[in-house]
Design an enzyme around this catalytic site. Structure first.
Site, PDB file in Angstrom:
ATOM      1  N   HIS A  22       1.750   4.960   4.996  1.00  0.00           N
ATOM      2  CA  HIS A  22       0.769   5.531   3.612  1.00  0.00           C
ATOM      3  C   HIS A  22       1.253   7.331   3.677  1.00  0.00           C
ATOM      4  O   HIS A  22       1.189   7.489   2.296  1.00  0.00           O
ATOM      5  CB  HIS A  22      -1.175   5.794   3.934  1.00  0.00           C
ATOM      6  CG  HIS A  22      -1.256   4.133   3.798  1.00  0.00           C
ATOM      7  ND1 HIS A  22      -2.540   4.029   5.248  1.00  0.00           N
ATOM      8  CD2 HIS A  22      -0.514   2.998   3.829  1.00  0.00           C
ATOM      9  CE1 HIS A  22      -2.651   2.504   4.593  1.00  0.00           C
ATOM     10  NE2 HIS A  22      -1.747   2.079   3.714  1.00  0.00           N
TER      11      HIS A  22
ATOM     12  N   SER B  40       0.671  -1.038  -0.222  1.00  0.00           N
ATOM     13  CA  SER B  40      -0.459  -0.280  -0.306  1.00  0.00           C
ATOM     14  C   SER B  40       0.801   1.100  -0.220  1.00  0.00           C
ATOM     15  O   SER B  40       0.439   2.229  -0.102  1.00  0.00           O
ATOM     16  CB  SER B  40      -1.290   0.399   0.975  1.00  0.00           C
ATOM     17  OG  SER B  40      -0.225  -0.504   2.418  1.00  0.00           O
TER      18      SER B  40
END
Length: 285
Positions: free
Chosen positions: A187, A134
């Protein structure tokens, strides 16, 4: 017989999509799949390759590049690979196979990983482990958002004008709320590197185009390797030489790029000629 209330995905389209994937993209997906299978066989692989800030030292710097390859669950693996595939395919189509391989086996792993380690270890004094591709998903989303921002600076949400470049940040917030045990900071670090790449501030991480063109020409990579994408998009296009868009009255564009089509003189009667091919060089997958 009961009818299924929703349409099933077309297996032929899925197969066609995967067969069209460029070289580095399909290679990355195979590596992610291989690591997930290896984790099922050897659960200790996660502890070996996870990004754990307090474990980072000169002998464990490999963790900065291995953490995107590992996933906790099947859902985690599927979510990341499905999200990554179209973004990575587009990146490779824009920048070429060599640049994609070099960045995603190097800088696009260790820069967000190092940033995450520094923040966790010295700013927040935490030691949260991070794994999963991710980080690449949000890196590529941030890079794409900068491109979109230059074309379409805002989008409307109800009556509010939202800057296009903030889209990845909104996704990060949504994912953090909906998906448990996600690394919000990880992230953000991936998105930060993507913004820098999209703005052109770290383009020096990729080798100069002149060197890459020399390597591609010397080794004839475009002709020898299926699904290879040339770095020189302006000259070669995605898979081969592009026909010129400046077509005069005495020339006609013949053949598609996949057919190796080039420009050929148009006959006097205006009837198009047969496609002229490039002598057998592979221009596509």
């Amino acid at each position: 017989m009961a009818r299924i209330p929703f349409a099933l995905p077309d297996a032929r389209r899925i197969r066609s999509y995967f067969l069209r994937l460029p070289l580095a993209t399909r290679g990355t997906l195979l590596v992610l799949t291989g690591f997930y299978i290896a984790q099922l066989i050897s659960p200790g692989l996660e502890e070996w390759g996870a990004l754990i800030p307090q474990e980072i030292s000169l002998t464990t710097l490999y963790r900065l590049n291995t953490f995107p390859l590992l996933h906790k669950t099947l859902f985690h693996y599927l979510l990341n690979t499905i999200s990554l595939s179209p973004l990575l395919e587009r990146f490779e189509s824009d920048h070429g196979t060599i640049v994609t391989i070099l960045l995603f086996t190097g800088a696009f792993g260790y820069i967000p990983g190092a940033l995450y380690t520094l923040l966790e270890r010295y700013i927040f004094h935490l030691n949260g482990a991070a794994i999963g591709a991710s980080v690449w998903v949000f890196l590529l989303l941030a890079s794409e958002s900068i491109k979109q921002y230059k074309v379409n600076p805002h989008f409307l949400l109800m009556e509010y004008r939202i800057p296009t470049w903030t889209t990845p940040l909104l996704f990060i917030l949504v994912v953090s709320f909906l998906v448990p045990h996600t690394s919000f900071l990880g992230h953000l670090c991936g998105a930060a590197v993507g913004y820098l790449w999209g703005l052109g501030w770290i383009r020096f991480l990729a080798p100069p185009d002149k060197i890459l063109r020399w390597i591609e020409g010397k080794l004839n990579l475009l002709g020898r390797i299926p699904h290879y994408v040339s770095v020189d998009q302006k000259t070669y296009g995605r898979y081969g030489v592009l026909p010129s868009t400046n077509v005069g009255a005495g020339a006609a564009r013949v053949g598609s790029m996949r057919d190796g089509g080039i420009l050929a003189p148009a006959p006097a009667n205006g009837v198009p000629l047969a496609p002229v091919t490039s002598g057998g060089q592979r221009l596509g997958p």
